[in-house]
Design a protein around this motif. Sequence first.
Motif: not given
Length: 301
Positions: A255-256, A259-260, A268, A273-274, A277, A280-281
């Motif tokens: 997952r990280p 995100e990258t 991006a 952003p929220a 995120a 992605i979580a």
Amino acid sequence: MDPEIVNRLRCPVCAGTLAPATAGTAHALRCPRGHSFDVARQGYVNLLAGRTPHAGDSAAMVAARADFLAAGHYDVVSSALADAAVRALAEHRPDGGPPTPPADPVPTGGAYPLVVEPGAGTARHLAAVLAALPDAVGLALDVSKPALRRAARAHPRAGAALADTWQRLPLADASVAVLLNVFAPRNGAEFHRVLDPNGTLLVVTPVAEHLAELVDALDLLRVDPAKAERVAGSLAGHFTEIGTTEHRARLTLTRPEAETLVGMGPSAWHADPARLAARIAALAEPVTVTVAVRLSRYRPA
């Protein structure tokens, strides 16, 4: 920095030749008119004329991307570029000799082909190309100082300089054998000026399937269906396309890492952003993603 690279650099103020300073500090390059440019202790030289409107990637972004690339996730791109660069230099001179001397003559040297990547980031792709070209030297250009700190040590035959793609590039006319353009802005006029008439521009852009799984799951920006036409338009009048290949790979990411990867693309800058995120979580691990790119080869028109 390798003299073969310095010999082909030019002052961003007056376009004069540059050489290591002979008085005071040795950590600078200077032109005959006295314009001086500091070489950072990490090895890159600041050749930016005036201020750039943006600072590029932050240290945290660069570190995450460096780890992502070091894991080999974009090696399909690096390998394709290396193969194309080897072919380009083989075609550069039928006799396999060195490139045509620059129209703006260098004071000494110039015997080794120069590979330049504007918008190079950490220069991983440039390093892969240099590894495949043992007689070439390379130069990474970027506006991100954190990226250049890594680019300056990406390969023993690579140098790095702070420079903005949209300004005049700090290079002699016709001094570059191969230009790399990987998911980066394209300045057709400047690329044409610095590229040897027999040189090659290699452009990597995404195709429709690129990161499709993340695009669907995270509601990201989709690849413009007219991307190829827009790329050609940005180079029109300066370059002629001589060939195109497509390259694909399947990635298995944490997952990280996903995100990258999202942070490395245009979404991006356009997504909340929220909300991004949170989406992605919610991704299930491992995250399977398709890399799909087009590699186009161009010659100066």
